[in-house]
Design a protein around this motif. Structure first.
Motif, PDB file in Angstrom:
ATOM      1  N   ILE A 180      82.701   3.938  91.091  1.00  0.00           N
ATOM      2  CA  ILE A 180      83.327   4.307  89.829  1.00  0.00           C
ATOM      3  C   ILE A 180      82.529   3.797  88.644  1.00  0.00           C
ATOM      4  N   VAL A 181      81.957   2.620  88.777  1.00  0.00           N
ATOM      5  CA  VAL A 181      81.164   2.106  87.660  1.00  0.00           C
ATOM      6  C   VAL A 181      79.689   2.479  87.827  1.00  0.00           C
ATOM      7  N   GLN A 182      79.418   3.384  88.759  1.00  0.00           N
ATOM      8  CA  GLN A 182      78.085   3.954  88.934  1.00  0.00           C
ATOM      9  C   GLN A 182      77.011   2.927  89.241  1.00  0.00           C
ATOM     10  N   ARG A 183      77.343   2.017  90.164  1.00  0.00           N
ATOM     11  CA  ARG A 183      76.302   1.108  90.640  1.00  0.00           C
ATOM     12  C   ARG A 183      75.361   1.894  91.540  1.00  0.00           C
ATOM     13  N   PRO A 184      74.073   1.549  91.526  1.00  0.00           N
ATOM     14  CA  PRO A 184      73.159   2.238  92.443  1.00  0.00           C
ATOM     15  C   PRO A 184      73.508   1.914  93.899  1.00  0.00           C
ATOM     16  N   ARG A 185      73.229   2.878  94.766  1.00  0.00           N
ATOM     17  CA  ARG A 185      73.623   2.759  96.162  1.00  0.00           C
ATOM     18  C   ARG A 185      73.049   1.498  96.818  1.00  0.00           C
ATOM     19  N   ARG A 186      71.828   1.180  96.474  1.00  0.00           N
ATOM     20  CA  ARG A 186      71.161   0.003  97.036  1.00  0.00           C
ATOM     21  C   ARG A 186      71.985  -1.260  96.783  1.00  0.00           C
ATOM     22  N   GLU A 187      72.458  -1.363  95.534  1.00  0.00           N
ATOM     23  CA  GLU A 187      73.251  -2.533  95.166  1.00  0.00           C
ATOM     24  C   GLU A 187      74.580  -2.566  95.903  1.00  0.00           C
TER      25      GLU A 187
END
Ligand SMILES: Nc1ncnc2c1ncn2[C@@H]1O[C@H](COP(=O)(O)OP(=O)(O)O)[C@@H](O)[C@H]1O
Ligand SMILES: [Mg+2]
Lengths: 299, 245
Positions: B123-130
């Motif tokens: 939802i907060v658009q963190r990158p997938r890696r993170e």
């Protein structure tokens, strides 16, 4: 929007369809049945119109002239008639041409050789094709007023019947479209209501965590579009087979009428039906999901 | 000037205060006011219990704090956001600074543990890696390291609440709001969940817990705010559980 967010959203949209299988099935079935009815109806109306149009094109008024009318005078009358708006085409047939045609159609060449003189010497005439069959009467009244005219052959029954059929098609179209529209609205609002109760908790959770309206809405809208597309594809496939089967059956069974019943090939029907059906299906899916989610974004 | 514009009194907020309520009233369409003149100040890093009998207005207070409800009158400021005036479009941004935990967990039952927690980061658009790094880390913090693949329905109540807490914590909220988080749990699980919340608080997060669990409240020696019929009847550091039922 991040690329990964975009793909996540897309993936969620597809998964949503499988998460609520019953709801998805209900929605697809609703859209499918509406578009199936619409498609069948469309195919029938387009064919009826085509048949009427073909028949109309064949409706003609034939004008014969008094003995001794000069060719110049006949040509002059022909030009006057040609100027009238209800006339789409006018053709002069000389006595010789009429005889040739008659020989070809009804007598063998060798049998006809027995005639030294044209037995149809007085049969030069104009064949007039109409732009609009309903105007045949006006034209006939006008032609009757020309003194040199001996006789008018008109297709009275055909003309009035066709006009009747045409307006009947128009009325039925409006009626059926109205009914279909009402039914679709009813069914879709029902499915949307089911959708709301299925989604309520999920949307609430998303909003509590801090999802934007856009993020909440996206997967549902994608889901709606996909459901709409599926709901459009299914009736198209079904109608394709039904249509071809029906045409083969009717033309085979009623071969007598094959002259009159000129069915359009399925390709011609689908040129318009495919884009219309997909537009309506996807439009319904989009709007349905958009509205459903909208009601719950005010958390 | 003759025109006296009735300007709202500006709410004074201390530097270290994350929640300020000033004379807040909340009435629903029917019945007596659920909150009636509540004033409350909470500092960054505090651990606060909200107690009170059922119907005393505890949940209403929590809903006001997360801007699910708007007060009928009075002022609320949370983390610098004036909640009586915040625009609809700004609410997501505000809520991302909160972590919220409910009595009934509110997990997505059709997704597994990992997805439920990762959801908050998507939802907060963190990158997938993170996300791949953060989710296991937070799950081990709440003691669920091995269960990331489990279906929600297969988990016990205590485990489900841990998933909910992990989800609430993964975005590193400034404030954790918990409305009766142990209401559906047995004593052993309740104690573990409370210990977990205390650990979160020790990490610097402000924690506000609505509870009925007197035993735990008395043991933990935290600030206790007691509500009765929409009014704060006591507010004490190292308070005791008062039975208002
Ligand atoms: N949505 C609502 N509509 C009307 N009244 C409500 C609503 N929610 C709560 N109330 C009433 O407000 C009062 C406080 O409720 P609530 O804050 O849920 O109390 P608590 O969480 O302490 O049990 C109760 O009297 C309750 O009946
Ligand atoms: Mg409550």
């Amino acid at each position: 929007m991040r690329i990964s967010t975009f793909f996540y959203t897309l993936q969620q949209g597809v998964r949503n369809i499988f998460r609520n299988k019953l709801f998805s099935l209900a929605s697809i079935a609703t859209i499918t049945s509406c578009l199936f009815l619409f498609g069948m109806f469309y195919a029938i109306v387009v064919n009826l119109q085509h048949i009427v149009k073909t028949a109309e094109e064949g409706v003609s008024v034939t004008v014969f002239y008094n003995e001794g009318t000069t060719q110049e005078r006949i040509d002059e009358i022909g030009e006057q008639i040609a100027k009238r708006t209800e006339v789409s085409e006018i053709k002069f047939v000389s006595a010789e041409e009429a005889w040739d045609e008659f020989k070809q159609d009804y007598l063998g060449e060798e049998y006809a050789d027995g005639f030294t003189e044209n037995p149809l010497a007085n049969s030069m005439h104009h064949e007039i094709y109409l732009s609009d069959v309903s105007l045949q009467n006006e034209l006939v009244v006008y032609i009757q007023s020309i003194p040199e005219v001996r006789k008018i052959n008109r297709s009275e029954i055909t003309a009035s019947t066709l006009t009747g059929v045409n307006s009947l098609i128009a009325y039925i179209s409006v009626g059926i479209i109205a009914v279909l529209f009402a039914v679709s609205i009813f069914l879709i609002s029902n499915t949307v209501t089911i959708g709301i109760s299925v989604r309520k908790d999920e949307i609430e959770i998303m909003k509590y965590i801090g999802a934007t309206d856009f993020f909440v809405r996206c997967p549902y809208v994608i889901e709606g579009i996909l459901i709409g597309a599926i709901g459009a594809a299914i009736p198209l496939v079904i109608i394709y087979f039904i249509y071809n089967t029906a045409i083969t059956y009717i033309t085979g069974r009623f071969s007598v009428l094959s002259e009159l019943l000129q069915f359009l090939p399925v390709q011609t029907i689908y040129q318009n039906l495919v884009p219309i059906t997909f537009a309506v299906g996807i439009g319904i899916g989009f709007l349905g999901s958009f509205v459903t989610v909208r009601r719950h974004l005010r958390v | 000037m003759p025109i006296t514009k009735k300007k709202k009194k500006k709410l004074a907020i201390g530097d270290d205060e994350v929640i300020v309520l000033d004379n807040v009233c909340k009435s629903y369409e029917t019945g007596a006011p659920a909150l009636n003149g509540v004033s409350l100040r909470i500092k960054r890093g505090e651990f606060v219990f909200i107690i009170g009998g059922s119907g005393s207005g505890k949940s209403t207070l929590i809903k006001l704090l997360l801007r699910e409800l708007i007060p009928t009158s009075g002022a609320i400021n949370v983390l610098g956001y004036d909640l009586t005036r915040i625009r609809h479009g700004k609410i997501p941004q505000f809520r991302r600074k909160l972590g919220i935990v409910f009595q009934d967990f509110r997990l997505l039952p059709d997704r597994n543990v990992y997805e439920n927690v990762a959801f908050a980061q998507r939802i907060v658009q963190r990158p997938r890696r993170e996300i791949r790094k953060n989710v296991p880390a937070i799950l081990s913090q709440v003691g669920l390291a091995g269960k990331y693949k489990s279906k929600i329905k297969r988990l016990s109540g205590g485990e489900q609440q841990r998933v909910a807490i992990a989800r609430a914590l993964i975005n590193r909220p400034d404030i954790l709001l918990a409305d009766e988080p142990t209401g559906n749990l047995d004593p052993k699980n309740s104690e573990e969940i409370m210990a977990l919340l205390e650990k979160v608080n020790e990490g610097g997060t402000t924690v506000i817990v609505v509870t009925h669990n007197g035993e735990i409240v008395n043991k933990m020696k935290k600030r206790v705010v007691a509500l009765n019929k929409g009014v704060i009847i006591s507010d004490e550091e190292e308070g005791e559980y008062v039975n208002a039922d």
